[in-house]
Design a protein around this motif. Structure first.
Motif, PDB file in Angstrom:
ATOM      1  N   PHE A 234       0.816  -1.204   0.000  1.00 38.11           N
ATOM      2  CA  PHE A 234       0.000   0.000   0.000  1.00 38.11           C
ATOM      3  C   PHE A 234       0.858   1.267   0.000  1.00 38.11           C
ATOM      4  N   SER A 235       1.728   1.333  -0.992  1.00 39.77           N
ATOM      5  CA  SER A 235       2.564   2.522  -1.128  1.00 39.77           C
ATOM      6  C   SER A 235       1.763   3.708  -1.632  1.00 39.77           C
ATOM      7  N   SER A 236       0.581   3.426  -2.175  1.00 38.29           N
ATOM      8  CA  SER A 236      -0.284   4.484  -2.699  1.00 38.29           C
ATOM      9  C   SER A 236      -1.742   4.205  -2.363  1.00 38.29           C
ATOM     10  N   PHE A 237      -2.519   5.286  -2.368  1.00 38.72           N
ATOM     11  CA  PHE A 237      -3.973   5.181  -2.309  1.00 38.72           C
ATOM     12  C   PHE A 237      -4.535   5.593  -3.666  1.00 38.72           C
ATOM     13  N   PHE A 238      -5.774   5.189  -3.903  1.00 40.83           N
ATOM     14  CA  PHE A 238      -6.464   5.535  -5.139  1.00 40.83           C
ATOM     15  C   PHE A 238      -7.623   6.462  -4.789  1.00 40.83           C
ATOM     16  N   LEU A 239      -7.504   7.730  -5.158  1.00 40.44           N
ATOM     17  CA  LEU A 239      -8.579   8.700  -4.903  1.00 40.44           C
ATOM     18  C   LEU A 239      -9.634   8.549  -5.995  1.00 40.44           C
ATOM     19  N   ALA A 240     -10.807   8.082  -5.617  1.00 45.23           N
ATOM     20  CA  ALA A 240     -11.835   7.747  -6.609  1.00 45.23           C
ATOM     21  C   ALA A 240     -12.546   8.967  -7.165  1.00 45.23           C
TER      22      ALA A 240
ATOM     23  N   VAL B  48     -18.673  10.288 -14.776  1.00 42.20           N
ATOM     24  CA  VAL B  48     -18.899  10.891 -16.099  1.00 42.20           C
ATOM     25  C   VAL B  48     -19.079  12.409 -16.012  1.00 42.20           C
ATOM     26  N   PHE B  49     -19.359  12.896 -14.804  1.00 44.62           N
ATOM     27  CA  PHE B  49     -19.560  14.348 -14.618  1.00 44.62           C
ATOM     28  C   PHE B  49     -18.319  15.036 -14.027  1.00 44.62           C
ATOM     29  N   HIS B  50     -17.240  14.285 -13.886  1.00 47.43           N
ATOM     30  CA  HIS B  50     -16.038  14.864 -13.275  1.00 47.43           C
ATOM     31  C   HIS B  50     -15.570  16.123 -13.994  1.00 47.43           C
ATOM     32  N   TYR B  51     -15.588  16.087 -15.328  1.00 51.71           N
ATOM     33  CA  TYR B  51     -15.121  17.263 -16.076  1.00 51.71           C
ATOM     34  C   TYR B  51     -15.989  18.474 -15.773  1.00 51.71           C
ATOM     35  N   TRP B  52     -17.306  18.284 -15.696  1.00 52.21           N
ATOM     36  CA  TRP B  52     -18.213  19.406 -15.434  1.00 52.21           C
ATOM     37  C   TRP B  52     -18.089  19.877 -13.990  1.00 52.21           C
TER      38      TRP B  52
ATOM     39  N   ARG C 107      -5.297  19.117  -6.396  1.00 51.40           N
ATOM     40  CA  ARG C 107      -5.411  17.637  -6.427  1.00 51.40           C
ATOM     41  C   ARG C 107      -6.747  17.207  -7.007  1.00 51.40           C
ATOM     42  N   MET C 108      -7.810  17.938  -6.686  1.00 51.50           N
ATOM     43  CA  MET C 108      -9.121  17.625  -7.252  1.00 51.50           C
ATOM     44  C   MET C 108      -9.118  17.813  -8.764  1.00 51.50           C
ATOM     45  N   LEU C 109      -8.491  18.894  -9.224  1.00 50.73           N
ATOM     46  CA  LEU C 109      -8.445  19.158 -10.667  1.00 50.73           C
ATOM     47  C   LEU C 109      -7.601  18.109 -11.385  1.00 50.73           C
ATOM     48  N   ASP C 110      -6.565  17.579 -10.730  1.00 50.37           N
ATOM     49  CA  ASP C 110      -5.789  16.466 -11.297  1.00 50.37           C
ATOM     50  C   ASP C 110      -6.680  15.264 -11.570  1.00 50.37           C
ATOM     51  N   ILE C 111      -7.575  14.987 -10.614  1.00 47.41           N
ATOM     52  CA  ILE C 111      -8.491  13.846 -10.757  1.00 47.41           C
ATOM     53  C   ILE C 111      -9.507  14.123 -11.857  1.00 47.41           C
ATOM     54  N   PHE C 112     -10.123  15.300 -11.831  1.00 42.84           N
ATOM     55  CA  PHE C 112     -11.207  15.619 -12.763  1.00 42.84           C
ATOM     56  C   PHE C 112     -10.714  15.813 -14.202  1.00 42.84           C
ATOM     57  N   TRP C 113      -9.539  16.408 -14.364  1.00 38.42           N
ATOM     58  CA  TRP C 113      -9.039  16.726 -15.706  1.00 38.42           C
ATOM     59  C   TRP C 113      -8.106  15.667 -16.272  1.00 38.42           C
ATOM     60  N   LEU C 114      -7.215  15.130 -15.425  1.00 34.89           N
ATOM     61  CA  LEU C 114      -6.145  14.268 -15.917  1.00 34.89           C
ATOM     62  C   LEU C 114      -6.306  12.803 -15.525  1.00 34.89           C
ATOM     63  N   ASP C 115      -7.382  12.471 -14.792  1.00 36.79           N
ATOM     64  CA  ASP C 115      -7.570  11.100 -14.292  1.00 36.79           C
ATOM     65  C   ASP C 115      -6.357  10.633 -13.483  1.00 36.79           C
ATOM     66  N   SER C 116      -5.751  11.560 -12.774  1.00 40.46           N
ATOM     67  CA  SER C 116      -4.589  11.232 -11.935  1.00 40.46           C
ATOM     68  C   SER C 116      -5.087  10.871 -10.540  1.00 40.46           C
ATOM     69  N   HIS C 117      -5.375   9.588 -10.334  1.00 40.78           N
ATOM     70  CA  HIS C 117      -6.041   9.139  -9.121  1.00 40.78           C
ATOM     71  C   HIS C 117      -5.101   8.678  -8.005  1.00 40.78           C
ATOM     72  N   PHE C 118      -3.919   8.198  -8.372  1.00 37.40           N
ATOM     73  CA  PHE C 118      -3.032   7.643  -7.347  1.00 37.40           C
ATOM     74  C   PHE C 118      -2.317   8.740  -6.564  1.00 37.40           C
TER      75      PHE C 118
ATOM     76  N   THR D 268     -12.447  12.952  -2.921  1.00 37.62           N
ATOM     77  CA  THR D 268     -11.620  13.725  -3.852  1.00 37.62           C
ATOM     78  C   THR D 268     -10.297  14.151  -3.230  1.00 37.62           C
ATOM     79  N   TYR D 269     -10.154  13.933  -1.935  1.00 40.47           N
ATOM     80  CA  TYR D 269      -8.887  14.223  -1.263  1.00 40.47           C
ATOM     81  C   TYR D 269      -8.774  13.319  -0.040  1.00 40.47           C
ATOM     82  N   CYS D 270      -7.618  13.367   0.623  1.00 34.99           N
ATOM     83  CA  CYS D 270      -7.379  12.469   1.757  1.00 34.99           C
ATOM     84  C   CYS D 270      -8.011  13.030   3.027  1.00 34.99           C
ATOM     85  N   GLU D 271      -9.292  12.823   3.147  1.00 37.97           N
ATOM     86  CA  GLU D 271     -10.026  13.246   4.337  1.00 37.97           C
ATOM     87  C   GLU D 271      -9.821  12.208   5.439  1.00 37.97           C
TER      88      GLU D 271
END
Length: 318
Positions: free
Chosen positions: A10-16, A23-27, A81-92, A178-181
């Motif tokens: 578990f060197s990483s987490f996956f932010l879903a 499908v609405f992440h971009y919006w 970090r949220m914009l990384d997920i929504f725009w770039l699919d950068s989840h890890f 969307t972040y490490c809460e």
């Protein structure tokens, strides 16, 4: 559809992000981006105006500068970090980076709450002891109150990542957020999390409810002093100086309380709704605070207008 993702150790987490609304992440990124832009521009303008105008070098505006810096810090810890997920699919996100983000988010939010208490004290002194305002709220005291807010936040939040690091994560590393809460990370552990949960509740209660209590006491005293004034105009003016602060308090604490309670007792609240509110509420106060203080505070409003008029004159002359 996001499934279980297993990484060695578990060197990483996956932010879903927001499960069910992928499908609405971009919006959804559009309001996040706008709020972040408003935060940077608005708070930067507030600090620039207060720094450049000597007449605004007063305790109330010093606290406002501190709040502006903290607001930018809160938004900058979450929004990119949220914009990384929504725009770039950068989840890890790396395990240690995740803990650092969790620690910073809660530290800056705790500082924000402490500054709101200090600002309530400022309004209390200004209205209840106007003749002694300058002698009570000196610059050294303002600095001490700001440092006290920072020190309290660090002392209260710092144990959280240490307590999380001692937990075992066996099969799940997907953070449905969307972040490490804090609670979203704790819920993934397969070991006993009772200490983490109790500590989280104690910190939340001591910060949110204690600070709300102190602010409430300040405003009870303020209202008592205001209604003793004989002039209606004087009462209206006194309450007007508190309007921006009251609005900030409501915008900050109401969504925070909703998020806190739904984690513990809100079983019927749809997870996607809870995550949306938990993702947006830390970004709203930093974005709207400069607008509220700019509109409601005469001195700041006047200086902002003068600033734009000077720029307009320079452009017209060129």
């Amino acid at each position: 559809m996001v499934g279980n993702v297993t990484l060695p150790g578990f060197s990483s987490f996956f932010l879903a992000g927001i499960p069910g609304l992928e499908v609405f992440h971009y919006w959804l990124s559009i309001p996040v981006c706008l709020l972040y832009a408003l935060t940077l521009i608005g708070n930067g303008l507030i600090v620039f105006v207060i720094r450049g105008e000597s007449s605004l070098h007063q305790p109330m505006f010093f606290f406002l500068c501190m709040l502006a810096f903290d607001d930018v810090a809160v938004a900058s810890t979450i929004a990119p970090r949220m914009l990384d997920i929504f725009w770039l699919d950068s989840h890890f996100i790396g395990f240690d980076v995740c803990l650092a983000q969790m620690c910073l988010i809660h530290t800056f939010c705790c500082i924000q709450s402490g500054l709101l208490v200090a600002m309530a004290f400022d309004r209390y002194v200004a209205i209840c002891y106007p003749l002694h305002y300058a002698t009570i709220l000196t610059t050294p005291l303002v600095i001490k109150l700001g440092l006290l807010s920072v020190a309290r936040a660090i002392i209260m939040v710092f144990p959280s990542p240490l307590l999380v690091k001692r937990l075992r994560y066996c099969t799940q590393n997907i953070i449905r957020h969307t972040y490490c809460e804090h609670m979203a990370v704790v819920k993934l552990a397969c070991s006993n999390t009772s200490i983490n949960r109790v500590y989280g509740i104690l910190v939340s209660f001591s910060v949110i409810f204690l600070d709300i209590g102190l602010i409430s006491v300040s405003y009870v005293k303020i209202l008592q002093a205001v209604f003793r004034l004989s002039s209606k105009d004087a009462r209206s003016k006194a309450l007007g100086t508190c309007a921006a602060h009251i609005f900030t308090i409501l915008v900050t604490y109401v969504p925070a309380l909703f998020s806190f309670l739904t984690h513990r007792i809100g079983k019927r609240v749809p997870p996607s709704l809870h995550i949306i509110i938990a993702s947006i509420y830390p970004l709203v106060p930093p974005a709207v605070n400069p607008l509220v203080y700019g509109v409601k505070t005469k001195q700041i409003r006047g200086q902002v207008v003068l600033l734009f008029l000077r720029k307009k004159d320079k452009v017209s002359k060129n």
